[in-house]
Write a protein that holds these residues in place. Structure first.
Motif, PDB file in Angstrom:
ATOM      1  N   ARG A   1      54.991 112.632  -0.190  1.00  0.00           N
ATOM      2  CA  ARG A   1      56.068 111.859   0.426  1.00  0.00           C
ATOM      3  C   ARG A   1      57.407 112.493   0.088  1.00  0.00           C
ATOM      4  NH1 ARG A   1      56.860 105.971  -1.763  1.00  0.00           N
ATOM      5  NH2 ARG A   1      58.592 106.218  -0.339  1.00  0.00           N
ATOM      6  N   PHE A   2      58.324 112.360   1.047  1.00  0.00           N
ATOM      7  CA  PHE A   2      59.690 112.845   0.833  1.00  0.00           C
ATOM      8  C   PHE A   2      60.675 111.750   1.225  1.00  0.00           C
ATOM      9  CE2 PHE A   2      57.169 116.680   1.352  1.00  0.00           C
ATOM     10  CZ  PHE A   2      57.505 117.329   0.184  1.00  0.00           C
ATOM     11  N   PRO A   3      61.708 111.483   0.416  1.00  0.00           N
ATOM     12  CA  PRO A   3      61.958 112.191  -0.826  1.00  0.00           C
ATOM     13  C   PRO A   3      60.870 111.925  -1.879  1.00  0.00           C
ATOM     14  CG  PRO A   3      63.390 110.275  -0.649  1.00  0.00           C
ATOM     15  CD  PRO A   3      62.678 110.403   0.656  1.00  0.00           C
ATOM     16  N   GLU A   4      60.517 113.002  -2.630  1.00  0.00           N
ATOM     17  CA  GLU A   4      59.631 112.864  -3.782  1.00  0.00           C
ATOM     18  C   GLU A   4      60.539 112.583  -4.979  1.00  0.00           C
ATOM     19  OE1 GLU A   4      56.258 112.710  -4.744  1.00  0.00           O
ATOM     20  OE2 GLU A   4      57.538 112.146  -6.424  1.00  0.00           O
ATOM     21  N   ARG A   5      60.571 111.320  -5.382  1.00  0.00           N
ATOM     22  CA  ARG A   5      61.596 110.877  -6.333  1.00  0.00           C
ATOM     23  C   ARG A   5      61.287 111.224  -7.780  1.00  0.00           C
ATOM     24  NH1 ARG A   5      64.521 105.881  -3.611  1.00  0.00           N
ATOM     25  NH2 ARG A   5      63.701 106.046  -1.505  1.00  0.00           N
ATOM     26  N   SER A   6      60.100 111.764  -8.058  1.00  0.00           N
ATOM     27  CA  SER A   6      59.718 111.994  -9.459  1.00  0.00           C
ATOM     28  C   SER A   6      60.290 113.280 -10.049  1.00  0.00           C
ATOM     29  CB  SER A   6      58.190 112.011  -9.572  1.00  0.00           C
ATOM     30  OG  SER A   6      57.680 113.121  -8.854  1.00  0.00           O
ATOM     31  N   THR A   7      60.720 114.236  -9.211  1.00  0.00           N
ATOM     32  CA  THR A   7      61.242 115.493  -9.742  1.00  0.00           C
ATOM     33  C   THR A   7      62.708 115.314 -10.146  1.00  0.00           C
ATOM     34  OG1 THR A   7      62.060 116.287  -7.610  1.00  0.00           O
ATOM     35  CG2 THR A   7      59.745 116.742  -8.114  1.00  0.00           C
TER      36      THR A   7
ATOM     37  N   TYR B   1      59.306 114.201   6.478  1.00  0.00           N
ATOM     38  CA  TYR B   1      59.486 115.615   6.107  1.00  0.00           C
ATOM     39  C   TYR B   1      60.859 116.073   6.600  1.00  0.00           C
ATOM     40  CZ  TYR B   1      57.895 120.319   4.806  1.00  0.00           C
ATOM     41  OH  TYR B   1      57.760 121.536   4.207  1.00  0.00           O
ATOM     42  N   ALA B   2      60.969 117.327   7.010  1.00  0.00           N
ATOM     43  CA  ALA B   2      62.288 117.890   7.332  1.00  0.00           C
ATOM     44  C   ALA B   2      62.951 117.197   8.525  1.00  0.00           C
ATOM     45  CB  ALA B   2      62.150 119.380   7.625  1.00  0.00           C
ATOM     46  N   PHE B   3      62.135 116.557   9.375  1.00  0.00           N
ATOM     47  CA  PHE B   3      62.684 115.921  10.573  1.00  0.00           C
ATOM     48  C   PHE B   3      63.556 114.735  10.184  1.00  0.00           C
ATOM     49  CE2 PHE B   3      58.584 117.871  10.989  1.00  0.00           C
ATOM     50  CZ  PHE B   3      58.907 118.919  11.819  1.00  0.00           C
ATOM     51  N   SER B   4      63.164 114.016   9.127  1.00  0.00           N
ATOM     52  CA  SER B   4      64.032 112.955   8.603  1.00  0.00           C
ATOM     53  C   SER B   4      65.335 113.564   8.108  1.00  0.00           C
ATOM     54  CB  SER B   4      63.356 112.222   7.434  1.00  0.00           C
ATOM     55  OG  SER B   4      62.480 111.226   7.882  1.00  0.00           O
ATOM     56  N   GLY B   5      65.233 114.728   7.488  1.00  0.00           N
ATOM     57  CA  GLY B   5      66.442 115.389   6.993  1.00  0.00           C
ATOM     58  C   GLY B   5      67.431 115.640   8.112  1.00  0.00           C
ATOM     59  N   VAL B   6      66.944 116.176   9.224  1.00  0.00           N
ATOM     60  CA  VAL B   6      67.822 116.477  10.371  1.00  0.00           C
ATOM     61  C   VAL B   6      68.322 115.185  11.003  1.00  0.00           C
ATOM     62  CG1 VAL B   6      67.908 117.531  12.664  1.00  0.00           C
ATOM     63  CG2 VAL B   6      66.638 118.654  10.815  1.00  0.00           C
ATOM     64  N   ALA B   7      67.402 114.267  11.275  1.00  0.00           N
ATOM     65  CA  ALA B   7      67.775 113.047  12.010  1.00  0.00           C
ATOM     66  C   ALA B   7      68.763 112.196  11.208  1.00  0.00           C
ATOM     67  CB  ALA B   7      66.529 112.227  12.338  1.00  0.00           C
TER      68      ALA B   7
ATOM     69  N   PHE C   1      68.061 117.049  -0.405  1.00  0.00           N
ATOM     70  CA  PHE C   1      66.850 116.626   0.319  1.00  0.00           C
ATOM     71  C   PHE C   1      66.026 117.856   0.702  1.00  0.00           C
ATOM     72  CE2 PHE C   1      68.856 112.427   1.369  1.00  0.00           C
ATOM     73  CZ  PHE C   1      67.792 111.610   1.037  1.00  0.00           C
ATOM     74  N   SER C   2      66.733 118.894   1.167  1.00  0.00           N
ATOM     75  CA  SER C   2      66.031 120.121   1.566  1.00  0.00           C
ATOM     76  C   SER C   2      65.355 120.775   0.351  1.00  0.00           C
ATOM     77  CB  SER C   2      67.044 121.078   2.210  1.00  0.00           C
ATOM     78  OG  SER C   2      66.409 122.258   2.590  1.00  0.00           O
ATOM     79  N   ALA C   3      66.094 120.873  -0.749  1.00  0.00           N
ATOM     80  CA  ALA C   3      65.537 121.479  -1.972  1.00  0.00           C
ATOM     81  C   ALA C   3      64.334 120.689  -2.469  1.00  0.00           C
ATOM     82  CB  ALA C   3      66.614 121.530  -3.059  1.00  0.00           C
ATOM     83  N   ASN C   4      64.387 119.380  -2.312  1.00  0.00           N
ATOM     84  CA  ASN C   4      63.300 118.497  -2.725  1.00  0.00           C
ATOM     85  C   ASN C   4      62.008 118.817  -1.961  1.00  0.00           C
ATOM     86  OD1 ASN C   4      62.372 115.114  -2.254  1.00  0.00           O
ATOM     87  ND2 ASN C   4      62.410 116.050  -4.260  1.00  0.00           N
ATOM     88  N   ARG C   5      62.167 119.290  -0.708  1.00  0.00           N
ATOM     89  CA  ARG C   5      60.977 119.718   0.048  1.00  0.00           C
ATOM     90  C   ARG C   5      60.564 121.128  -0.353  1.00  0.00           C
ATOM     91  NH1 ARG C   5      63.896 116.774   3.908  1.00  0.00           N
ATOM     92  NH2 ARG C   5      64.972 118.633   4.638  1.00  0.00           N
ATOM     93  N   TRP C   6      61.558 122.024  -0.468  1.00  0.00           N
ATOM     94  CA  TRP C   6      61.215 123.417  -0.786  1.00  0.00           C
ATOM     95  C   TRP C   6      60.495 123.544  -2.122  1.00  0.00           C
ATOM     96  CZ3 TRP C   6      60.514 127.264   2.293  1.00  0.00           C
ATOM     97  CH2 TRP C   6      61.204 127.318   3.501  1.00  0.00           C
TER      98      TRP C   6
END
Ligand code: Z5A
Ligand code: MG
Length: 188
Positions: free
Chosen positions: A41-47, A98-104, A72-77
């Motif tokens: 899941r993203f955001p992955e809040r545990s990192t 995923y990244a689509f939420s980031g853009v939207a 948010f992007s780094a959290n996925r990368w």
């Protein structure tokens, strides 16, 4: 069959549309059907980055908009090596945003700010929230016009069980097709 890769199944949608509910149910159903499947899941809040995002989302901290977008992007990368490894091992991944939420969501934020400023209606939280959701939806619709990504639209206003059944069938199809699409195409 050797070397069959897993499918990357991403659930995107508006707030409270049931993505987390459906993601969990889908992973359980795929496992019951004998597939290897894991949930992300993203955001992955545990990192460490995820903790910054969580604090921002909960309004415990403020951050500059571009910086938040990049976090948010780094959290996925930071999960991409794991994602590639799992897919190449034949594990199907169900991803809750995923990244689509980031853009939207980032474009909704930019558009909403411009629109609200023009109307002089800053500070009306309820209205801003509605405008935000409308803009985010528009962002998702624009992203879905990219036919290379194999989007499927699911009507989330039905019962949890009906939505689940449609997503499960679509996911079985995606798993069957995954082997035909090289992994490299996903991160062009
Ligand atoms: N965000 C961003 O800005 N940039 C990014 O790059 C990313 C995200 C990745 C937090 O995300 C915020 O981050 C989000 C986008 C932004 N912001 N906003 N605004 P999140 O994923 O952590 O958000 P959340 O708190 O989990 O909410 P959600 O994801 O929007 O909810 P959902 O997962 O879609 O819904 P749910 O939790 O599965 O269900 C909500 C409730 O409805 C629950 O009580 C269910 O039992 C019920 N439900 C679910 N389905 C049904 C049906 N079919 N009928 C009736 N009731 C249902
Ligand atoms: Mg959720």
């Amino acid at each position: 069959m050797a070397g069959r890769r897993g499918a990357l199944i991403v659930l995107e949608g508006m707030d409270r549309s049931g993505k987390t509910t459906q993601s969990r149910r889908l992973v359980a159903a795929l496992r019951t059907a004998g597939h290897r499947a894991e949930l992300l899941r993203f955001p992955e809040r545990s990192t460490e980055i995820g903790k910054l995002l969580s604090s921002y989302l909960e309004k415990k901290s403020d951050m500059e908009d571009h910086s938040v977008h990049l976090l948010f992007s780094a959290n996925r990368w930071e999960r991409v090596p794991f994602i590639k490894e799992k897919l190449s091992q034949g594990v199907n991944l169900v991803v809750d945003r995923y990244a689509f939420s980031g853009v939207a969501f980032t474009s909704a934020k930019e558009l909403q700010l411009a629109e609200a400023a023009a109307r002089g209606e800053f500070g009306l939280e309820r209205y801003e929230s509605r405008a935000f959701q409308e803009q985010a939806l528009e962002g998702f619709q624009q992203l879905m016009s990219d036919t290379s990504l194999n989007w499927k639209t699911v009507d989330a206003s039905r019962s949890i069980e009906d939505v689940h059944e449609e997503i499960r069938v679509l996911s079985e199809e995606a798993i069957a097709c995954a082997a035909w699409r090289p992994l490299g195409e996903l991160w062009k």
